[in-house]
Design a protein around this motif. Sequence first.
Motif, PDB file in Angstrom:
ATOM      1  N   ALA B  10     -19.967   4.524 -11.146  1.00  0.00           N
ATOM      2  CA  ALA B  10     -19.679   4.697  -9.822  1.00  0.00           C
ATOM      3  C   ALA B  10     -19.229   3.290  -9.729  1.00  0.00           C
ATOM      4  CB  ALA B  10     -20.599   5.082  -8.800  1.00  0.00           C
ATOM      5  N   PHE B  11     -19.524   2.864 -10.032  1.00  0.00           N
ATOM      6  CA  PHE B  11     -18.894   1.129  -9.912  1.00  0.00           C
ATOM      7  C   PHE B  11     -17.438   0.869 -10.839  1.00  0.00           C
ATOM      8  CE2 PHE B  11     -23.370   1.019  -9.582  1.00  0.00           C
ATOM      9  CZ  PHE B  11     -23.469  -0.167  -9.024  1.00  0.00           C
ATOM     10  N   ILE B  12     -17.074   1.578 -11.342  1.00  0.00           N
ATOM     11  CA  ILE B  12     -15.621   1.334 -12.069  1.00  0.00           C
ATOM     12  C   ILE B  12     -15.057   1.681 -10.247  1.00  0.00           C
ATOM     13  CG2 ILE B  12     -13.479   2.144 -13.011  1.00  0.00           C
ATOM     14  CD1 ILE B  12     -15.180   4.427 -14.430  1.00  0.00           C
ATOM     15  N   GLY B  13     -13.919   0.417 -10.780  1.00  0.00           N
ATOM     16  CA  GLY B  13     -12.996   0.245  -9.402  1.00  0.00           C
ATOM     17  C   GLY B  13     -13.698  -0.965  -8.063  1.00  0.00           C
ATOM     18  N   TYR B 132     -13.863  -4.427 -12.058  1.00  0.00           N
ATOM     19  CA  TYR B 132     -14.852  -3.338 -12.941  1.00  0.00           C
ATOM     20  C   TYR B 132     -14.182  -2.264 -13.372  1.00  0.00           C
ATOM     21  CZ  TYR B 132     -19.993  -4.812 -12.552  1.00  0.00           C
ATOM     22  OH  TYR B 132     -21.185  -4.931 -13.346  1.00  0.00           O
ATOM     23  N   ALA B 133     -13.690  -2.798 -14.448  1.00  0.00           N
ATOM     24  CA  ALA B 133     -11.804  -2.199 -14.718  1.00  0.00           C
ATOM     25  C   ALA B 133     -12.151  -0.349 -15.294  1.00  0.00           C
ATOM     26  CB  ALA B 133     -10.824  -2.839 -15.549  1.00  0.00           C
ATOM     27  N   ILE B 149     -15.963  -2.603 -18.931  1.00  0.00           N
ATOM     28  CA  ILE B 149     -14.397  -3.710 -19.372  1.00  0.00           C
ATOM     29  C   ILE B 149     -14.564  -4.370 -17.802  1.00  0.00           C
ATOM     30  CG2 ILE B 149     -11.525  -3.785 -19.797  1.00  0.00           C
ATOM     31  CD1 ILE B 149     -13.479  -2.303 -22.400  1.00  0.00           C
ATOM     32  N   ILE B 150     -14.363  -5.877 -18.229  1.00  0.00           N
ATOM     33  CA  ILE B 150     -14.117  -6.694 -16.647  1.00  0.00           C
ATOM     34  C   ILE B 150     -13.054  -7.395 -16.453  1.00  0.00           C
ATOM     35  CG2 ILE B 150     -15.142  -8.497 -14.692  1.00  0.00           C
ATOM     36  CD1 ILE B 150     -18.323  -7.230 -16.112  1.00  0.00           C
ATOM     37  N   ALA B 165      -8.488 -12.978 -17.603  1.00  0.00           N
ATOM     38  CA  ALA B 165      -9.607 -12.719 -18.767  1.00  0.00           C
ATOM     39  C   ALA B 165      -9.938 -10.954 -18.691  1.00  0.00           C
ATOM     40  CB  ALA B 165     -10.273 -12.952 -18.802  1.00  0.00           C
ATOM     41  N   ARG B 166      -9.535  -9.948 -19.960  1.00  0.00           N
ATOM     42  CA  ARG B 166     -10.052  -9.003 -19.452  1.00  0.00           C
ATOM     43  C   ARG B 166     -11.180  -9.190 -20.707  1.00  0.00           C
ATOM     44  NH1 ARG B 166      -7.760  -3.433 -18.031  1.00  0.00           N
ATOM     45  NH2 ARG B 166      -8.531  -2.130 -19.829  1.00  0.00           N
TER      46      ARG B 166
END
Lengths: 158, 172
Positions: B10-13, B132-133, B149-150, B165-166
């Motif tokens: 749920a932290f995506i985005g 959080y991508a 992926i940040i 940066a990714r």
Amino acid sequence: MRERIDFEDVAIGDQVAPLAKGPLTTPHLMRWSAAMENWHKIHYDKPFAMEHDKLPGLLINGSLKQQFIAQLLKDWAGRAGWVWQIKFQFRAMNIVGETLSIWAIVKGKREAADYGLIDLDVGIRNEKGVESTPGSAVVALPYRGRAPVPYPFVPPAA
Amino acid sequence: MALLTEEARAFIGTESEPFFACDAVEPGAVRRYAQAIMDPDPAYADAAAGARYGGAVAPPIYPTFMFRTPFGAPDTMTERADDPDYDGIVMGVGSGLPELPLHGLALLNGGAEIEFFAYARHGERVLQKSRYADIYERETKSGPMIFVIIETEFTTEAGQLLLRARKTIIRR
């Protein structure tokens, strides 16, 4: 650190003179941990690294290895050039005590309006030749007789 | 057994607000950093050598390491001194993103894609904005792993983009 290399001076297949780092000892890793103020135990606490995290030994920080790649490319590109992109994966571990050889090879050349772009493959090998950090990079270089690559860097129009 | 819970997914985005690193680019911190990475580039100490960049600068990736524990912040390593799973990582303000509910999982640096636009000069203040991508699980030959992926942009107070940066963080 060189002053300038022109786009025309570079050919596909050229190898960048490798950068040697090491042997990298626990004090080197402690110095890096202190400089960045992060103390992940896997770089100095051997029981934690091996027993808790099941690693083969104390690891050389990936955060340190990426600096070496940036240094190799920056020094190669010179003041008049610019390292635009670096991509890498931490594919294999490097263990404390290893000596690393940071390498790059020219894979392609592209012409943009104000500068040329050099595509490179990059990586880090230990003394056994094992690759740990494969990746790629794009470096902008000035055209011969023309101004340095603009700074701050402006990417080419897509 | 799956490692990745819906709670963590749920932290995506999730995005951080742009925020400043606690300190400006300090010459002493730059010196220690440059010595630790063993890069003797004189532009890290000398304004004349860094003239092309407008003065003495920090190493290229330095802005990503500026987001340190501010004075007065809780001391993670003391709070977790008795926790056998504490890995020593100090990342309370690492990205400005909330910590993922993945306690007890080891953390490994999986790699990164970095785009550079300018170097941070001595004395400049630097902001970052992260999100959080992606967060996903993959089965690997070493077992299941979570890939986080940040994506982060670093800019100066004057609005100059320094780098993007990714980063891939592996949890297992």
